[in-house]
Motif scaffolding. Structure first.
Motif, mmCIF file in Angstrom:
data_model
loop_
_atom_site.group_PDB
_atom_site.id
_atom_site.type_symbol
_atom_site.label_atom_id
_atom_site.label_comp_id
_atom_site.label_asym_id
_atom_site.label_seq_id
_atom_site.Cartn_x
_atom_site.Cartn_y
_atom_site.Cartn_z
ATOM 1 N N THR A 1 0.843 -1.184 0.000
ATOM 2 C CA THR A 1 0.000 0.000 0.000
ATOM 3 C C THR A 1 0.884 1.242 0.000
ATOM 4 O O THR A 1 2.089 1.156 0.297
ATOM 5 C CB THR A 1 -0.943 0.002 1.219
ATOM 6 O OG1 THR A 1 -1.819 1.128 1.156
ATOM 7 C CG2 THR A 1 -0.155 0.055 2.512
ATOM 8 N N VAL A 2 0.296 2.394 -0.301
ATOM 9 C CA VAL A 2 1.073 3.629 -0.420
ATOM 10 C C VAL A 2 0.374 4.746 0.351
ATOM 11 O O VAL A 2 -0.846 4.917 0.230
ATOM 12 C CB VAL A 2 1.222 4.061 -1.896
ATOM 13 C CG1 VAL A 2 2.125 5.286 -2.003
ATOM 14 C CG2 VAL A 2 1.757 2.924 -2.743
ATOM 15 N N GLN A 3 1.132 5.499 1.123
ATOM 16 C CA GLN A 3 0.629 6.690 1.804
ATOM 17 C C GLN A 3 0.775 7.879 0.869
ATOM 18 O O GLN A 3 1.878 8.186 0.407
ATOM 19 C CB GLN A 3 1.403 6.944 3.100
ATOM 20 C CG GLN A 3 1.229 5.887 4.173
ATOM 21 C CD GLN A 3 -0.143 5.919 4.810
ATOM 22 O OE1 GLN A 3 -0.795 6.957 4.866
ATOM 23 N NE2 GLN A 3 -0.592 4.758 5.285
ATOM 24 N N SER A 4 -0.340 8.558 0.582
ATOM 25 C CA SER A 4 -0.332 9.600 -0.449
ATOM 26 C C SER A 4 0.449 10.856 -0.055
ATOM 27 O O SER A 4 0.830 11.640 -0.919
ATOM 28 C CB SER A 4 -1.767 10.002 -0.802
ATOM 29 O OG SER A 4 -2.458 10.465 0.349
ATOM 30 N N GLY A 5 0.694 11.053 1.229
ATOM 31 C CA GLY A 5 1.390 12.266 1.661
ATOM 32 C C GLY A 5 2.894 12.128 1.755
ATOM 33 O O GLY A 5 3.590 13.087 2.114
ATOM 34 N N GLU A 6 3.414 10.954 1.415
ATOM 35 C CA GLU A 6 4.855 10.738 1.522
ATOM 36 C C GLU A 6 5.594 11.338 0.332
ATOM 37 O O GLU A 6 4.986 11.783 -0.636
ATOM 38 C CB GLU A 6 5.147 9.237 1.630
ATOM 39 C CG GLU A 6 4.643 8.601 2.906
ATOM 40 C CD GLU A 6 4.997 7.131 2.992
ATOM 41 O OE1 GLU A 6 5.431 6.565 1.964
ATOM 42 O OE2 GLU A 6 4.838 6.542 4.074
ATOM 43 N N GLY A 7 6.919 11.318 0.419
ATOM 44 C CA GLY A 7 7.755 11.782 -0.685
ATOM 45 C C GLY A 7 8.228 13.207 -0.564
ATOM 46 O O GLY A 7 9.220 13.594 -1.193
ATOM 47 N N VAL A 8 7.536 14.016 0.240
ATOM 48 C CA VAL A 8 7.925 15.417 0.394
ATOM 49 C C VAL A 8 9.254 15.488 1.150
ATOM 50 O O VAL A 8 9.396 14.933 2.239
ATOM 51 C CB VAL A 8 6.840 16.211 1.142
ATOM 52 C CG1 VAL A 8 7.282 17.656 1.352
ATOM 53 C CG2 VAL A 8 5.522 16.152 0.384
ATOM 54 N N GLY A 9 10.222 16.170 0.594
ATOM 55 C CA GLY A 9 11.541 16.293 1.198
ATOM 56 C C GLY A 9 12.562 15.322 0.643
ATOM 57 O O GLY A 9 13.774 15.551 0.779
ATOM 58 N N GLN A 10 12.100 14.246 0.018
ATOM 59 C CA GLN A 10 13.042 13.264 -0.533
ATOM 60 C C GLN A 10 13.851 13.838 -1.689
ATOM 61 O O GLN A 10 14.993 13.447 -1.911
ATOM 62 C CB GLN A 10 12.299 12.020 -1.005
ATOM 63 C CG GLN A 10 11.878 11.088 0.114
ATOM 64 C CD GLN A 10 13.069 10.526 0.858
ATOM 65 O OE1 GLN A 10 13.295 10.889 2.029
ATOM 66 N NE2 GLN A 10 13.834 9.660 0.231
ATOM 67 N N GLU A 11 13.244 14.796 -2.423
ATOM 68 C CA GLU A 11 13.975 15.387 -3.554
ATOM 69 C C GLU A 11 15.249 16.076 -3.084
ATOM 70 O O GLU A 11 16.258 16.078 -3.798
ATOM 71 C CB GLU A 11 13.083 16.375 -4.315
ATOM 72 C CG GLU A 11 12.648 17.589 -3.530
ATOM 73 C CD GLU A 11 11.536 17.321 -2.546
ATOM 74 O OE1 GLU A 11 11.357 18.137 -1.614
ATOM 75 O OE2 GLU A 11 10.844 16.296 -2.693
ATOM 76 N N LEU A 12 15.208 16.631 -1.881
ATOM 77 C CA LEU A 12 16.410 17.279 -1.339
ATOM 78 C C LEU A 12 17.474 16.248 -0.988
ATOM 79 O O LEU A 12 18.676 16.518 -1.124
ATOM 80 C CB LEU A 12 16.041 18.109 -0.107
ATOM 81 C CG LEU A 12 15.046 19.249 -0.346
ATOM 82 C CD1 LEU A 12 14.770 19.991 0.959
ATOM 83 C CD2 LEU A 12 15.557 20.206 -1.412
ATOM 84 N N ILE A 13 17.034 15.069 -0.544
ATOM 85 C CA ILE A 13 17.977 13.989 -0.251
ATOM 86 C C ILE A 13 18.683 13.551 -1.530
ATOM 87 O O ILE A 13 19.906 13.371 -1.548
ATOM 88 C CB ILE A 13 17.251 12.793 0.388
ATOM 89 C CG1 ILE A 13 16.552 13.209 1.686
ATOM 90 C CG2 ILE A 13 18.224 11.651 0.625
ATOM 91 C CD1 ILE A 13 17.476 13.581 2.798
ATOM 92 N N TYR A 14 17.928 13.395 -2.608
ATOM 93 C CA TYR A 14 18.520 12.970 -3.880
ATOM 94 C C TYR A 14 19.517 14.008 -4.396
ATOM 95 O O TYR A 14 20.610 13.663 -4.851
ATOM 96 C CB TYR A 14 17.429 12.751 -4.931
ATOM 97 C CG TYR A 14 16.347 11.781 -4.517
ATOM 98 C CD1 TYR A 14 16.641 10.663 -3.735
ATOM 99 C CD2 TYR A 14 15.017 11.983 -4.896
ATOM 100 C CE1 TYR A 14 15.649 9.776 -3.348
ATOM 101 C CE2 TYR A 14 14.017 11.090 -4.524
ATOM 102 C CZ TYR A 14 14.339 10.001 -3.744
ATOM 103 O OH TYR A 14 13.350 9.130 -3.368
ATOM 104 N N ILE A 15 19.109 15.277 -4.345
ATOM 105 C CA ILE A 15 19.996 16.345 -4.816
ATOM 106 C C ILE A 15 21.242 16.431 -3.944
ATOM 107 O O ILE A 15 22.363 16.585 -4.447
ATOM 108 C CB ILE A 15 19.245 17.688 -4.844
ATOM 109 C CG1 ILE A 15 18.146 17.659 -5.912
ATOM 110 C CG2 ILE A 15 20.204 18.853 -5.118
ATOM 111 C CD1 ILE A 15 17.236 18.877 -5.900
#
Length: 358
Positions: A275-289
């Motif tokens: 299953t997937v939580q729809s509010g996740e992922g925010v802030g991960q783009e900074l980790i990748y960068i």
């Protein structure tokens, strides 16, 4: 015979022996400086130092299962950090990468569940959607001339809102339904979220994908025409266009590579947790960068490698899990992240100045 006559070489004879003089343009730089010119050298030494440090302060980290956990944590960051790094070498970056991962997972999950179809249908649709999001970002950047920061910030906000709103509308909840009993789930899980037994230690398959993708990205950068295009458009796109490099094509496909990475990690998340939580992922783009920057890529473009972000992602995984194994407060991870990022920027600056110094 006079001294002058003795010193004169015979015409047509062999050249006089002795050391040849070299000016500053032809002198070969020392090996140490040539090694420092490689963008991944600094982060490799940093990753080695972090590994040794946590092996000392956290004895439980010395077990094979603990190292496998660190590698797994690193791989989920590293797989996304690779296309993000290529995009940064090409002179752009993507702030929507984190939420795009969740968008792909939500699409595959809800489409499969709501239409009661084989999960592979959702997987394929999610792939096309992820590539389309990347193509849209690239098209907007090259056609409008707007900074990729603004374009992808807009995409980030759109996807974040759509993820939450559509999930609530379709499922009545902030998470998707469990798809573990649907057709095709077991086969997809073997591909995206299985484990491999190595000497009694369970190693997640993402670790192997991570290494394969890193080798492929390195080959593309160093051995293909497309790799030359990436460095060219990141260094000076107008000069690159003047010599025939397809600037628009290169930039759009780089954004699409980020979309592919988002799809792959999204599928891993979906088939790992059902299953997937729809509010996740925010802030991960900074980790990748940050992993790409720590790995030696410059925000200005035209410089970097694919190996550097591998070590950068490993540092993230090591610190993230090392803090836990050491029994420290995990809230310190963000502080370590900031220190590593600033330290990497300063080291990269010093490395560049040292490597270019005669």
């Amino acid at each position: 015979m006079s001294m002058t006559q003795q010193a004169e070489p015979a015409i047509g004879g062999p050249p006089a022996s002795g050391p040849k003089e070299r000016d500053g343009r032809t002198a070969r730089r020392p090996l140490a400086l040539r090694l420092l010119a490689r963008p991944e050298v600094g982060v490799f030494l940093g990753a080695l130092a972090v590994l040794v440090f946590f092996l000392i302060v956290a004895p439980s980290l010395r077990q094979g299962s603990s190292i496998a956990t660190v590698l797994y944590q690193s791989s989920t960051i590293g797989i996304m950090a690779l296309p993000v790094a290529l995009l940064m070498i090409g002179g752009e970056f993507d702030l929507s990468a984190g939420v795009a991962v969740i968008t792909s997972a939500l699409t595959a999950s809800m489409l499969s569940y709501q239409l009661t179809v084989n999960v592979w249908t959702g997987v394929i649709v999610a792939l096309f959607l992820s590539l389309a999001i990347g193509a849209f970002n690239g098209w907007m950047v090259v056609k409008t001339g707007l900074p990729s920061f603004l374009v992808t910030l807009g995409t980030f906000l759109i996807l974040q809102g759509v993820n939450l709103a559509v999930t609530k509308l379709v499922t009545g909840n902030v998470a998707t339904d469990d798809i573990s009993n649907m057709d095709g789930f077991d086969q997809a899980r073997k591909i995206f979220a299985s484990s491999v037994d190595i000497g009694g230690v369970q190693v997640k398959i993402t670790v192997f994908y991570w290494l394969v993708f890193a080798a492929l990205a390195t080959w593309v950068l160093l051995r293909t025409k497309y790799g030359n295009w990436i460095f060219a458009v990141g260094g000076n796109k107008e000069s690159a266009r003047a010599v025939g490099v397809p600037v628009n094509f290169t930039k759009i496909t780089l954004f699409m590579l980020v979309g592919f990475g988002a799809w792959f990690i999204g599928m891993h998340n979906l088939f790992s947790f059902n299953t997937v939580q729809s509010g996740e992922g925010v802030g991960q783009e900074l980790i990748y960068i940050a992993a790409a920057v720590i790995g030696g890529c410059l925000l200005t473009g035209g410089y970097g490698s694919a190996i550097g972000p591998v070590f950068g992602a490993f540092m993230f995984g090591m610190v993230n899990q090392g803090i836990v194994f050491a029994g420290w407060n995990p809230d310190w991870f963000k502080a370590f992240l900031g220190v590593m990022l600033l330290g990497a920027v300063l080291i990269n600056l010093w490395v560049q100045r040292t490597a270019t110094r005669r």
